[in-house]
Write a protein that holds these residues in place. Structure first.
Motif, PDB file in Angstrom:
ATOM      1  N   UNK A 126       9.990 -50.593 -69.819  1.00 46.44           N
ATOM      2  CA  UNK A 126      10.093 -49.286 -69.142  1.00 46.44           C
ATOM      3  C   UNK A 126       8.865 -48.975 -68.285  1.00 46.44           C
ATOM      4  N   UNK A 127       8.559 -49.857 -67.363  1.00 43.73           N
ATOM      5  CA  UNK A 127       7.333 -49.718 -66.573  1.00 43.73           C
ATOM      6  C   UNK A 127       7.550 -48.841 -65.350  1.00 43.73           C
ATOM      7  N   UNK A 128       6.457 -48.222 -64.899  1.00 48.10           N
ATOM      8  CA  UNK A 128       6.477 -47.339 -63.740  1.00 48.10           C
ATOM      9  C   UNK A 128       5.274 -47.678 -62.865  1.00 48.10           C
ATOM     10  N   UNK A 129       5.473 -47.684 -61.547  1.00 46.02           N
ATOM     11  CA  UNK A 129       4.401 -47.984 -60.601  1.00 46.02           C
ATOM     12  C   UNK A 129       3.848 -46.700 -60.007  1.00 46.02           C
ATOM     13  N   UNK A 130       2.520 -46.618 -59.883  1.00 46.78           N
ATOM     14  CA  UNK A 130       1.865 -45.470 -59.277  1.00 46.78           C
ATOM     15  C   UNK A 130       0.939 -45.961 -58.174  1.00 46.78           C
ATOM     16  N   UNK A 131       0.964 -45.303 -57.013  1.00 48.15           N
ATOM     17  CA  UNK A 131       0.050 -45.631 -55.922  1.00 48.15           C
ATOM     18  C   UNK A 131      -0.705 -44.372 -55.524  1.00 48.15           C
ATOM     19  N   UNK A 132      -2.034 -44.513 -55.351  1.00 47.23           N
ATOM     20  CA  UNK A 132      -2.893 -43.377 -55.041  1.00 47.23           C
ATOM     21  C   UNK A 132      -3.603 -43.531 -53.696  1.00 47.23           C
ATOM     22  N   UNK A 186      -2.985 -37.090 -52.886  1.00 46.18           N
ATOM     23  CA  UNK A 186      -3.818 -35.913 -52.709  1.00 46.18           C
ATOM     24  C   UNK A 186      -3.599 -35.343 -51.325  1.00 46.18           C
ATOM     25  N   UNK A 187      -4.650 -34.823 -50.714  1.00 48.86           N
ATOM     26  CA  UNK A 187      -4.562 -34.307 -49.345  1.00 48.86           C
ATOM     27  C   UNK A 187      -5.073 -35.378 -48.385  1.00 48.86           C
ATOM     28  N   UNK A 188      -4.144 -36.021 -47.686  1.00 53.57           N
ATOM     29  CA  UNK A 188      -4.495 -37.098 -46.777  1.00 53.57           C
ATOM     30  C   UNK A 188      -5.376 -36.568 -45.648  1.00 53.57           C
ATOM     31  N   UNK A 189      -6.402 -37.371 -45.327  1.00 52.91           N
ATOM     32  CA  UNK A 189      -7.264 -37.032 -44.200  1.00 52.91           C
ATOM     33  C   UNK A 189      -8.381 -36.081 -44.556  1.00 52.91           C
ATOM     34  N   UNK A 190      -8.393 -35.571 -45.775  1.00 51.84           N
ATOM     35  CA  UNK A 190      -9.471 -34.666 -46.183  1.00 51.84           C
ATOM     36  C   UNK A 190     -10.343 -35.347 -47.204  1.00 51.84           C
ATOM     37  N   UNK A 191     -11.577 -34.931 -47.288  1.00 52.96           N
ATOM     38  CA  UNK A 191     -12.488 -35.495 -48.284  1.00 52.96           C
ATOM     39  C   UNK A 191     -12.054 -35.009 -49.649  1.00 52.96           C
ATOM     40  N   UNK A 192     -11.810 -35.951 -50.587  1.00 49.38           N
ATOM     41  CA  UNK A 192     -11.280 -35.578 -51.881  1.00 49.38           C
ATOM     42  C   UNK A 192     -12.350 -35.655 -52.955  1.00 49.38           C
ATOM     43  N   UNK A 250      -4.883 -34.374 -58.925  1.00 49.55           N
ATOM     44  CA  UNK A 250      -4.020 -35.350 -58.267  1.00 49.55           C
ATOM     45  C   UNK A 250      -4.434 -36.750 -58.731  1.00 49.55           C
ATOM     46  N   UNK A 251      -3.609 -37.720 -58.394  1.00 56.44           N
ATOM     47  CA  UNK A 251      -3.928 -39.110 -58.731  1.00 56.44           C
ATOM     48  C   UNK A 251      -4.018 -39.340 -60.224  1.00 56.44           C
ATOM     49  N   UNK A 252      -5.010 -40.126 -60.622  1.00 57.12           N
ATOM     50  CA  UNK A 252      -5.143 -40.463 -62.038  1.00 57.12           C
ATOM     51  C   UNK A 252      -5.453 -39.239 -62.888  1.00 57.12           C
TER      52      UNK A 252
END
Length: 339
Positions: free
Chosen positions: A136-142, A172-178, A207-209
């Protein structure tokens, strides 16, 4: 020494680490707690790996991971296979995408250099081999570029993955410093361009991990429902074979859907689910998903097994989960009274 049985973990992952200084520097590891492990790799907490301790490559970031492993050992097997795709016995020789080039001083096959393409292609391969294809695996991309590399490989791969495989993206918010834990909160400025306090600014969501559930909180209501069913001996008859379920005798699982208390023998659920889990006639005995005969709702076998193993093997984890729930309920009640 006796082996201690444990419930299926709330979370166990195999992750891809990338240097923010040098994107070509990649690392593969496993952990039940990605935020804590990332802090270790970046030297903010004790316990980081030697290969990620070079200051000129820090800070590192987790750009993707695989979750849903049924145990720590299962995750370690996948991690080793992904780190050593040129040696892993989980991959047939005829299917290898990565081959060794030369040997070490000790005569062992030299581990090929990791690239983003080699990692995502071998993840795709491992998710197809018999050893892991029905887990039952799931893929996550950040990171968007990592997800694009994945999509590009999927479009050219010789064999597709199963349709039920879940792929999640969180950039997260693309293009912004996170920041480390959340997407950025815009800071208001006065006429001189100086930052000013803004009491209306809302805290951004993790967001993310940092948004991953690290405990059993997501299945809390399901656990409470099952506890009530078995504690008050409300099992009734098996929803599949219709035979009476004898309390305390054998393994029984409960429907995962809200409002449904359908209970069945574990063996009955398994037989009921197998025809609905794209069985290829190869003798597979591990279900993936199916439908509850009582409520007709969809059920994931992995969710059902997580609750079952927690109920049978993780009483301390259940007590901790329910204690947290009672504390939160008491705080909410006190807050309501004060208002």
């Amino acid at each position: 020494m006796a082996i201690q049985s444990k419930p299926i973990p709330a979370l166990y992952t195999v992750y891809i680490l990338r240097s923010t200084v040098r994107h070509a520097s990649l690392y593969i590891g496993s952990t039940p707690n990605p935020p804590r492990r990332l802090s270790q790799h970046n030297g903010e907490a004790k316990g980081g790996a030697a290969r990620t301790s070079k200051g000129n490559l820090r800070p590192w970031e987790m750009v993707g991971l695989v979750s849903g492993f049924p145990s720590m050992v299962a995750a370690l097997k996948f991690e080793w296979a992904l780190t050593n795709p040129h040696l892993s016995l989980h991959i047939p020789s005829s299917s290898r995408l990565t081959v060794t080039t030369g040997r070490t001083k000790r005569g062992r096959p030299r581990r090929p250099t990791k690239t983003l393409v080699s990692i995502v292609s071998n993840i795709h391969l491992l998710l197809r081999v018999p050893s892991f294809s029905r887990w039952p695996l799931k893929l996550h991309f950040f990171a968007p570029e990592v997800y694009e590399a994945w999509k590009k490989w999927c479009s050219t791969a010789s064999e597709p993955l199963r349709e039920s495989l879940v792929v999640v993206t969180d950039f997260g918010k693309i293009g912004a410093k996170r920041s480390k834990k959340t997407a950025p909160i815009p800071v208001p400025e006065d006429d001189n361009g100086e930052g000013v306090e803004d009491s209306t600014a809302e805290q951004a969501e993790p967001w993310g991990i940092h948004a991953l559930p690290l405990d059993y909180e997501p299945i809390k209501d399901y656990v409470v429902k099952s506890q009530n069913v078995f504690e008050f001996e409300q099992e009734g008859n098996c929803v599949i074979c219709r035979d009476e379920i004898l309390s305390g005798q054998g393994l029984h699982a409960v429907c995962t859907n809200e409002g449904c208390e359908g209970v069945g023998h574990l063996s009955c659920w398994s037989r009921h689910f197998l025809p609905a889990s794209d069985l290829d006639g190869d003798g597979t005995i591990l279900p993936i998903h199916g439908h509850c005969p009582k409520c007709k709702g969809g059920v994931q076998w992995s969710d059902m097994m997580k609750e079952l193993t927690l109920r049978v093997r993780g009483q301390k984890d259940i007590e901790k989960l329910l204690k947290t729930k009672r504390k939160r309920a008491a705080k909410a009640k006190a807050a309501a009274k004060s208002s």
